[in-house]
Every structure is written in C-alpha cells, then in structure tokens.
Motif scaffolding. Structure first.
Motif, PDB file in Angstrom:
ATOM      1  N   TYR A   3       0.905  -1.204   0.084  1.00  0.00           N
ATOM      2  CA  TYR A   3       0.083  -0.036   0.090  1.00  0.00           C
ATOM      3  C   TYR A   3       0.823   1.296  -0.024  1.00  0.00           C
ATOM      4  O   TYR A   3       1.873   1.194   0.628  1.00  0.00           O
ATOM      5  CB  TYR A   3      -1.092  -0.021   1.344  1.00  0.00           C
ATOM      6  CG  TYR A   3      -1.835  -1.028   1.288  1.00  0.00           C
ATOM      7  CD1 TYR A   3      -3.205  -0.926   0.784  1.00  0.00           C
ATOM      8  CD2 TYR A   3      -1.491  -2.400   1.656  1.00  0.00           C
ATOM      9  CE1 TYR A   3      -4.131  -1.991   0.948  1.00  0.00           C
ATOM     10  CE2 TYR A   3      -2.504  -3.261   2.126  1.00  0.00           C
ATOM     11  CZ  TYR A   3      -3.796  -2.982   1.515  1.00  0.00           C
ATOM     12  OH  TYR A   3      -4.778  -4.128   1.758  1.00  0.00           O
ATOM     13  N   PRO A  87      -1.061  -7.202   5.171  1.00  0.00           N
ATOM     14  CA  PRO A  87      -2.062  -8.580   4.684  1.00  0.00           C
ATOM     15  C   PRO A  87      -3.360  -7.930   4.323  1.00  0.00           C
ATOM     16  O   PRO A  87      -3.675  -8.505   3.268  1.00  0.00           O
ATOM     17  CB  PRO A  87      -2.041  -9.465   6.007  1.00  0.00           C
ATOM     18  CG  PRO A  87      -1.873  -8.762   7.109  1.00  0.00           C
ATOM     19  CD  PRO A  87      -0.930  -7.228   6.537  1.00  0.00           C
ATOM     20  N   ASP A  88      -3.885  -7.004   4.490  1.00  0.00           N
ATOM     21  CA  ASP A  88      -5.247  -6.503   4.254  1.00  0.00           C
ATOM     22  C   ASP A  88      -5.275  -5.019   4.619  1.00  0.00           C
ATOM     23  O   ASP A  88      -4.439  -4.402   5.350  1.00  0.00           O
ATOM     24  CB  ASP A  88      -6.302  -7.255   4.961  1.00  0.00           C
ATOM     25  CG  ASP A  88      -6.271  -7.226   6.236  1.00  0.00           C
ATOM     26  OD1 ASP A  88      -6.283  -6.356   6.783  1.00  0.00           O
ATOM     27  OD2 ASP A  88      -6.413  -8.394   6.915  1.00  0.00           O
ATOM     28  N   LEU A  89      -6.418  -4.378   4.050  1.00  0.00           N
ATOM     29  CA  LEU A  89      -6.770  -3.025   4.472  1.00  0.00           C
ATOM     30  C   LEU A  89      -7.005  -2.456   5.915  1.00  0.00           C
ATOM     31  O   LEU A  89      -6.297  -1.403   6.277  1.00  0.00           O
ATOM     32  CB  LEU A  89      -8.197  -2.658   3.687  1.00  0.00           C
ATOM     33  CG  LEU A  89      -8.360  -0.920   3.665  1.00  0.00           C
ATOM     34  CD1 LEU A  89      -6.970  -0.252   2.789  1.00  0.00           C
ATOM     35  CD2 LEU A  89      -9.592  -0.786   2.967  1.00  0.00           C
ATOM     36  N   ASP A  90      -7.384  -3.421   6.832  1.00  0.00           N
ATOM     37  CA  ASP A  90      -7.700  -3.370   8.148  1.00  0.00           C
ATOM     38  C   ASP A  90      -6.289  -2.894   8.715  1.00  0.00           C
ATOM     39  O   ASP A  90      -6.115  -1.771   9.416  1.00  0.00           O
ATOM     40  CB  ASP A  90      -8.242  -4.249   8.716  1.00  0.00           C
ATOM     41  CG  ASP A  90      -9.710  -4.254   8.624  1.00  0.00           C
ATOM     42  OD1 ASP A  90     -10.236  -3.328   7.941  1.00  0.00           O
ATOM     43  OD2 ASP A  90     -10.524  -5.308   9.084  1.00  0.00           O
TER      44      ASP A  90
ATOM     45  N   HIS B  90      -9.438 -11.263   0.817  1.00  0.00           N
ATOM     46  CA  HIS B  90      -8.541 -11.776   1.664  1.00  0.00           C
ATOM     47  C   HIS B  90      -9.721 -12.456   2.745  1.00  0.00           C
ATOM     48  O   HIS B  90     -10.242 -11.757   3.727  1.00  0.00           O
ATOM     49  CB  HIS B  90      -7.603 -10.537   2.341  1.00  0.00           C
ATOM     50  CG  HIS B  90      -6.687 -11.247   3.379  1.00  0.00           C
ATOM     51  ND1 HIS B  90      -5.642 -11.898   2.806  1.00  0.00           N
ATOM     52  CD2 HIS B  90      -6.322 -10.862   4.686  1.00  0.00           C
ATOM     53  CE1 HIS B  90      -4.869 -12.240   3.770  1.00  0.00           C
ATOM     54  NE2 HIS B  90      -5.359 -11.493   4.847  1.00  0.00           N
ATOM     55  N   ASP B  92      -9.391 -14.434   6.132  1.00  0.00           N
ATOM     56  CA  ASP B  92      -8.482 -14.665   7.383  1.00  0.00           C
ATOM     57  C   ASP B  92      -9.344 -15.530   8.208  1.00  0.00           C
ATOM     58  O   ASP B  92     -10.208 -15.301   8.940  1.00  0.00           O
ATOM     59  CB  ASP B  92      -8.036 -13.243   8.041  1.00  0.00           C
ATOM     60  CG  ASP B  92      -6.968 -13.440   8.831  1.00  0.00           C
ATOM     61  OD1 ASP B  92      -6.980 -14.452   9.560  1.00  0.00           O
ATOM     62  OD2 ASP B  92      -6.411 -12.227   9.490  1.00  0.00           O
ATOM     63  N   ILE B 165     -10.298  -5.181   1.238  1.00  0.00           N
ATOM     64  CA  ILE B 165     -11.102  -5.282   2.469  1.00  0.00           C
ATOM     65  C   ILE B 165     -11.243  -6.524   3.049  1.00  0.00           C
ATOM     66  O   ILE B 165     -11.608  -7.357   2.208  1.00  0.00           O
ATOM     67  CB  ILE B 165     -12.355  -4.358   2.330  1.00  0.00           C
ATOM     68  CG1 ILE B 165     -12.058  -2.917   1.856  1.00  0.00           C
ATOM     69  CG2 ILE B 165     -13.216  -4.853   3.351  1.00  0.00           C
ATOM     70  CD1 ILE B 165     -13.188  -1.980   1.747  1.00  0.00           C
ATOM     71  N   PRO B 166     -10.842  -7.309   4.169  1.00  0.00           N
ATOM     72  CA  PRO B 166     -10.791  -8.391   4.417  1.00  0.00           C
ATOM     73  C   PRO B 166     -12.167  -9.051   5.066  1.00  0.00           C
ATOM     74  O   PRO B 166     -13.125  -8.216   5.235  1.00  0.00           O
ATOM     75  CB  PRO B 166     -10.048  -8.411   5.896  1.00  0.00           C
ATOM     76  CG  PRO B 166     -10.053  -7.236   6.229  1.00  0.00           C
ATOM     77  CD  PRO B 166     -10.213  -6.272   5.191  1.00  0.00           C
ATOM     78  N   ARG B 168     -13.710 -10.772   7.256  1.00  0.00           N
ATOM     79  CA  ARG B 168     -13.656 -11.682   8.483  1.00  0.00           C
ATOM     80  C   ARG B 168     -14.224 -10.797   9.614  1.00  0.00           C
ATOM     81  O   ARG B 168     -14.526  -9.581   9.101  1.00  0.00           O
ATOM     82  CB  ARG B 168     -12.104 -11.692   8.938  1.00  0.00           C
ATOM     83  CG  ARG B 168     -11.691 -10.520   9.243  1.00  0.00           C
ATOM     84  CD  ARG B 168     -10.175 -10.436   9.965  1.00  0.00           C
ATOM     85  NE  ARG B 168      -9.701  -9.175  10.080  1.00  0.00           N
ATOM     86  CZ  ARG B 168      -8.328  -9.109   9.475  1.00  0.00           C
ATOM     87  NH1 ARG B 168      -7.741  -9.993   9.029  1.00  0.00           N
ATOM     88  NH2 ARG B 168      -8.020  -7.660   9.663  1.00  0.00           N
ATOM     89  N   SER B 171     -11.156  -7.938  14.641  1.00  0.00           N
ATOM     90  CA  SER B 171     -10.541  -8.511  16.127  1.00  0.00           C
ATOM     91  C   SER B 171     -11.357  -7.759  17.245  1.00  0.00           C
ATOM     92  O   SER B 171     -11.998  -6.734  17.037  1.00  0.00           O
ATOM     93  CB  SER B 171      -8.985  -7.768  15.986  1.00  0.00           C
ATOM     94  OG  SER B 171      -9.050  -6.279  16.165  1.00  0.00           O
TER      95      SER B 171
END
Lengths: 117, 408
Positions: A3, A87-90, B90, B92, B165-166, B168, B171
């Motif tokens: 990114y 690994p991802d956008l978060d 993605h 997870d 944008i995952p 999942r 968290s």
C-alpha cells in the motif's frame, strides 16, 4: 500486498510548524519507521521537498517539454510517502493511522495495482 | 400464495445471506457468490413447483449455488485453486481467540459495512449481499436510477477486491467500533424507510423498515451478547409499531399526541418491551440505541399522550445527552421538557440550540409549536414557514402546512 500511504500536506502545516515541533515530528516518524521495519511492514519511506522544487517533463511527443513547477497547483500537496507491506486494508489503515499521528498530517492509503494472472 | 411460492419466499429470507456468505468464503469473490446465489434461487423457482420443495431447502440451495459457481469458473477457464491464489478477497481464518463469533454471515456483514466504503455504498451492498434485495428494488427504495445503483454496488465490490478489505469478523479490539458502524447502516436503512425524503416519494416505505428489522434480527441472533444490537432491534420494533397510526388517510403526518393508539401494533410493542426489559435486567450500562429504545418503551406504555411518564422520558434523555451531547438529542429532550415543565422552559433551551440547528426543519417545527402554545402567533407562523421550507418529507410538509394555517 503493498500500500502507498501518501502524506497530505498543506501550506498551513508548513507555516504553523516551529523548529522544536518539527524536531519532535521527525523523531516520532523515525521511531515509527523503526517499528515498521521490526514488524516487517517497511518497504520505503521518505519526505518530499516543497512542491515549488518540482519540474514537469512531457516527452510523449518525442520533444521533451520541460516546465517549472508542480503539475497541479493546489492548497494540498504530497508531502511524503510510505510504502508498506500489509496483509489487508484493516492492517494498512491501522498503520496509516499511526503514521498520521506521528507526522501530524492527514494521510491517504491506496493499494498498489495487483495484476490478475 | 401457493405453498411452493411461500417456501421459496421463506427460503429467500432465511437462506440468501447464508448462501452468499458461504460461497464468498469458498470462492473468495463477492461477484461469483452473488451471481451463483441468484441463479440457485432462479433454479428453485423453476424446479420446486415441479419436483417439490426439497426436505432441506438451505442445503439444496447451497449445493446448487456451488455447482453454478463451479460452472462459471469452468466456463471462464479458471480453476478454483488458481482463482484463490489471485487473492481476490482476503479471507483470514485465524483472527480470533476461541469463543469469538464464527458465522460466515457476520464476515459478510462486516465486509459490506466496512468504514473504508462510502456510507451509501455500505447501505446498498448490505441490502444486496446480505438482504438479497435486487438492484432494481434497492434503486427504487432510494429513488436512484437502476444503472446508477448498479454502478454504486459494482464500485464497492471493486474497492473491496482491489484494496483487500478483509472478509472476516474484526479483532476484539476493533469490534465495538465496527459493530456500531454496522448498526448505523441498519438504522439508516430503517430511517430511510420510516422518514422517506424527497418530493413525490411515499412518506413511508415499509419495505425498507421491514428489511432493516430483519437484518437487525439477524445481527442480534449472531451477536446475542451485544446490548446495542438488541437495543436497536427494540427501537425499530417500537417505532414500527406506531406506523399504522402515523400517516392520515390524506397523507398527513400525525404526531404522537394525536395518534390513535388503538391501531398501534400490540405484538411489536410487546416484543420491543420484552427486549428492553431483557437489557435492563443485565444491569449493564446502556448505549445509545438501548436508551432510545427505553424512551420509546415509555411512550408505548402510556395509554394516551397525557399519561406519558414525562419525568422518565426527560431522565432518559439526560442519560443520552451524557453519551451523545449532540444538539439533536438536546432538541428531543427539550420537547419532553415542554411536557414536564411547560413550553416556556423548553423555549429557553431551544434558544441555546439555534446556532447549531438553524437549518434543521424539526428545530423550527418544534419552536413553532412551542410559540403557538404560548400564543406568540406571528413568531409561530414564521417558524412554521421556515420548517415547511426545510422539510423533505411530504407527510410532514402537509402536517406543518395545516398547523400553520390553523393559527388564524
């Protein structure tokens, strides 16, 4: 996944910053970069010189046309950038939020284009 | 409706989100999941009247949708595993310690309501992917051209893929904020149905309120521990219960005071009250939706407007202001204060809100009513004029116009 985190600067932040504030920002950014490296997110990071140092080159027609100044005059401009691995956008958003805090500027997160095989 | 049609409708309600969610997980692609789910339901419409309703409609639909998805991948000459490698979505699988919620439908909801998507995209995507509404249905509900709504949904799906944008459940650390985000999307859908805006639009669009309630029920089922999900459901039920009394035969808004309480929906009220009691019994400090639900529980407990326990309503608004010190909450509190302490006291509170709410129609409508009760006719008329100018809902405009004209 990589990114680009663009640091969005404007004339106000530049005028407002005094020397000690700039020093504090720089050491906060250094510490953040060290953390990015330690956690395997770091690809590249650097600040840019002011927009009025830019030169635009247009060689699409073969005759290279050189113009002084940025291609877009605007109040907001690119002040610097990070390229990170996430690994991802978060995760990218989480790192960008930290980046925004340490450099005391707005940032934009954008994924690099991934070609489908 | 025949039994088979009913079975198909029920299956669509019960199984759509589950089918889309499990296919998204398997194939890592929202487009493929959506299209294959739609094809599976189309096949059901064709086959079930002939072959009979399968004993387990959900399993039948999932199997059929899976086959459709594989057919499509074959047609496009892509293999399942290769497709996954392209990393379109993605997924997870190990974000959570044991005990966290595990349902593909929740992943789907959190992905559709991701804060990196524009609010209008979250709404559209949630109605399409989780609610199973068609693009024309969503377009009609929001008075947007079908092609524009289609593009909005496509753009959102493209961003989910490209920016990763995952897929999942967030968290534990991020969960509270993300759940509020989901509930905000659902409340917005509900309000769009309940307070429809735009000239010439139906003042109430029951399809959207019903859909919002259905989706909120789903969230509550998936996250029973979440007090705000329960609170939002209760709030929606207690609001929806009053819908039959809210608009007159000639399309005019009827205020709480003038509503015929005999035609409120007693079953919805009973369910809403039960949920509010359930939350009170936990002893956990309530969030915004739970307090709003409690306020509505007080209103729906009163046999008529005069019997309303205004002290309780004001006390709940005091609690709400503590959590959400916005001028709109302060305005609603002032309306309750007018019943408890009189219009003059309420008006002095309103004066302090004017700066923040000068462009909000409800501010002027409330002021107009308070001024009317204090016999300040000219000022009241001016306030009604301003409220009418700003109001977007046709039923509300009709009501305000009548009240203004009754000033004499």
């Amino acid at each position: 996944m990589q990114y680009l985190i663009s640091v969005i600067d404007d004339e106000q932040t530049i005028v407002a910053g005094n020397d000690s504030a700039v020093q504090a920002e720089m050491s906060a950014v250094d510490a953040f970069n060290d953390r990015l490296k330690a956690q395997g997110h770091w690809v590249f990071a650097e600040g840019l010189a002011a927009p009025n140092t830019a030169t635009v080159i247009d060689n699409r027609g073969g005759a290279s046309v050189i113009t002084d100044g940025p291609f877009l005059e605007s109040k907001e401009f690119l002040g610097g950038l990070w390229i990170i691995e996430a690994p991802d956008l978060d995760m990218a958003i989480k790192l960008a939020a930290e980046g925004s805090r340490v450099c005391n500027r707005k940032v934009e997160v954008r994924p690099f284009h991934v070609s489908e095989k | 409706m025949t039994d088979v049609q009913e079975a198909i409708t029920r299956a669509h309600h019960d199984e759509w989100a589950r089918v889309v969610a499990s296919l998204t997980r398997r194939f890592g692609d929202l487009d493929i999941a959506e299209e294959a789910a739609a094809e599976a339901f189309a096949t059901a419409v064709e086959r079930w009247p002939v072959d009979g309703v399968p004993p387990n409609p959900g399993a039948w639909l999932t199997t059929t949708a899976n086959r459709k998805a594989i057919d499509r991948l074959r047609r496009e000459n892509r293999r399942d595993d290769k497709h996954k490698e392209a990393g379109m979505l993605h997924i997870d699988d190990h974000p959570e310690p044991a005990g966290a919620i595990e349902d593909d439908r929740l992943r789907l909801i959190f992905t559709c309501c991701h804060p990196a998507l524009a609010m209008e995209s979250r709404v559209a995507l949630t109605l399409r992917m989780v609610g199973g509404l068609t693009v024309p249905e969503i377009a009609r509900a929001f008075l947007v051209q079908e092609s524009a709504m289609g593009r909005r949904i496509t753009r959102a799906k493209t961003k989910i893929k490209a920016a990763r944008i995952p897929y999942r459940v967030p968290s534990t650390e991020d969960l509270p904020a993300r759940v509020s985000g989901v509930l905000a999307v659902l409340y917005l859908i509900f309000n769009e149905g309940y307070l429809a805006t735009g000239p010439g639009s139906d003042p109430i669009r029951p399809g959207l309120t019903a859909e919002a309630i259905r989706l909120t029920r789903l969230i509550r089922t998936l996250m029973p521990e979440n007090g705000e999900a329960t609170g939002l459901l209760a709030l929606m039920l207690l609001t929806e219960a009053r819908r039959p009394a809210r608009i007159s035969a000639n399309g005019e808004l009827i205020t709480l005071e003038e509503q015929n309480r005999d035609i409120w929906d007693a079953a919805l009220i009973a369910e809403g009250h039960q949920l509010v009691r359930e939350r009170l019994a936990t002893g956990v400090a309530p969030g915004r939706y739970q307090i709003l639900a409690a306020i509505n529980a007080v209103h729906t407990s009163a046999r008529n407007f005069r019997d309303t326990d205004w002290w309780q309503v004001v006390a709940l608004y005091d609690q709400l202001i503590h959590l959400d010190p916005s001028p709109i909450v302060a305005l609603n509190r002032a309306i309750a204060v007018a019943e408890l302490d009189g219009p003059q006291v309420a008006l002095s509170i309103m004066d302090r809100l004017e700066g923040a709410l000068v462009d909000y129609h409800a501010f002027h409508a409330t002021r107009a009513d308070l001024l009317r009760r204090l016999d300040h006719t000219d000022e009241s008329r001016a306030a009604y004029d301003r409220a009418i100018e700003l109001a977007g809902n046709t039923a509300e405009t009709a009501y305000l116009t009548r009240r203004r004209d009754e000033l004499g």
